[in-house]
Scaffold this active site. Structure first.
Site, PDB file in Angstrom:
ATOM      1  N   HIS A 282       0.828  -1.196   0.021  1.00 39.23           N
ATOM      2  CA  HIS A 282       0.021  -0.078  -0.032  1.00 39.23           C
ATOM      3  C   HIS A 282       0.741   1.377  -0.006  1.00 39.23           C
ATOM      4  O   HIS A 282       0.360   2.361  -0.340  1.00 39.23           O
ATOM      5  CB  HIS A 282      -1.040  -0.060   1.264  1.00 39.23           C
TER       6      HIS A 282
ATOM      7  N   ASP B  61      -0.007  -7.858   1.250  1.00 34.93           N
ATOM      8  CA  ASP B  61       0.396  -6.207   1.314  1.00 34.93           C
ATOM      9  C   ASP B  61       2.051  -6.164   1.441  1.00 34.93           C
ATOM     10  O   ASP B  61       2.533  -5.362   2.050  1.00 34.93           O
ATOM     11  CB  ASP B  61      -0.248  -5.703   2.566  1.00 34.93           C
TER      12      ASP B  61
ATOM     13  N   SER C 245       4.932   2.124   7.887  1.00 34.93           N
ATOM     14  CA  SER C 245       4.618   0.828   7.243  1.00 34.93           C
ATOM     15  C   SER C 245       5.789   0.465   6.275  1.00 34.93           C
ATOM     16  O   SER C 245       6.058   1.196   5.673  1.00 34.93           O
ATOM     17  CB  SER C 245       3.289   1.103   6.662  1.00 34.93           C
TER      18      SER C 245
END
Length: 350
Positions: free
Chosen positions: A102, A132, A206
């Site tokens: 993402h 992801d 992230s």
């Protein structure tokens, strides 16, 4: 008599002198050891520190800046360019960087900044929405590589450090413990078992590294748990386990994508009336391999391809790792009858 007494006294004196010399020699020889022992007793205890782990791992954690276009508003329909923040991990010396999908999905350009001050553009080698994860490639020499151990497995209670670039404040270290492993823990997709921990991950962190107290990579930081209303829940964060991430990375580098087998069933907990391990089918996707093979809701799968199935996780993993087009025998219980059917596994579409 007087001569003998003098002789005894002289002998006693000589023995005393000799003993004194021996004791003095022993004391002189032992003095350094005594000093070290005294220093150890009086020296203050060293505080616990993870500096060694950070020094080993942190140089290989990079900042990722990507530009993406988003739709304009009703009043201004022109698309807007926004800057996305993220982190990544240098996995080898040829420039493969592992990050969260993402962070780099649907972007127009990607810049990677190393901790030594170097910056460079990056290209996406491949991404996997199921886990992801995405792999980037950068073209630089003398790259720091994150310490890795392919045999390493994490346990509940392990101390972990999350390394990333939250809110673009610069590289930051947060510390916590692993709270759970090997379960989906409310995450929708059952192909991506995650580590749950309480090391804080904010926006921009992230895709960064989750390392153990020795600096070895144990996971790729992913997300904060969201409640029913979409709000973040403090203390519940997730990371993709290193073993799974490495497997996905290898497939993306070699093939450009991760191909997974697809059966097309929804699964639930084993009913109390069933003592035998297996998978309860709670639903069947229309026009799926399962439907074409005659499987229905309430069927109880006990064996796939001759392998007893103990849990939904185990069964889905077997299907996922099966090459599309492969025929598998499925043994299941329907009512009080044990049946067998053959399914042709297809490719999972994202």
């Amino acid at each position: 008599m007087q001569q003998r007494s003098s002789s005894n006294w002289l002998s006693y004196l000589l023995r005393s002198i000799a003993l004194g010399l021996v004791v003095a020699a022993v004391v002189i020889w032992a003095q350094p050891y005594i000093s070290d022992w005294q220093a150890e007793r009086t020296a203050p205890e060293q505080p616990m520190s993870f500096a060694k782990a950070v020094n080993r791992a942190a140089p290989a954690v990079v900042n990722i800046y990507s530009l993406a276009e988003v739709r304009g508003s009703y009043y201004n329909r022109r698309p807007n360019t926004v800057l996305r923040l993220g982190s990544g991990i240098i996995m080898d010396n040829v420039g493969h960087v592992l990050t969260a999908a993402h962070v780099v999905g649907n972007v127009s350009s990607i810049q990677v900044a190393l901790q030594d001050g170097r910056q460079t553009s990056a290209q996406v080698i491949g991404s996997d929405p199921i886990t992801d994860l995405a792999v980037l490639r950068i073209e630089l020499d003398n790259l720091p590589v994150i310490p890795q151990d392919q045999k390493l497995r994490s346990n509940v209670g392990d101390v972990v450090l999350a390394i990333g670039n939250p809110l673009n404040l610069g590289q930051t270290i947060t510390q916590g413990i692993i709270s759970a492993t090997g379960g989906r823990m409310g995450v929708i997709n059952s192909h991506a078992d995650l580590l749950q921990m309480d090391a804080v991950i904010n926006e921009g962190a992230s895709g960064g590294a989750l390392v153990n107290s020795e600096g070895y990579l144990v996971g790729i930081n992913n997300a904060q748990f969201r409640g029913p209303a979409g709000q973040g829940v403090e203390g519940i964060y997730f990371a993709v386990p290193y073993a799974l991430a490495h497997e996905v990375m290898t497939k993306l580098i070699e093939e450009g994508e991760v191909v997974r087998g697809y059966l097309g069933v929804n699964t639930g907990d084993r009913p109390q009336t069933q003592q035998q391990p297996g998978i309860l089918v709670t639903g069947v996707d229309p026009n799926s391999p399962a439907e074409r093979a005659g499987l229905r809701a309430e069927d109880y799968i006990i064996e796939i391809a001759g392998e007893p199935i103990a849990s939904s996780q185990e069964g889905l993993a077997l299907i996922s790792n099966t090459k599309p087009g492969t025929e598998l025998q499925v043994r299941f219980i329907r009512g009080n009858e044990e049946l067998t059917t053959t399914v042709t596994i297809s490719k999972l579409r994202y």
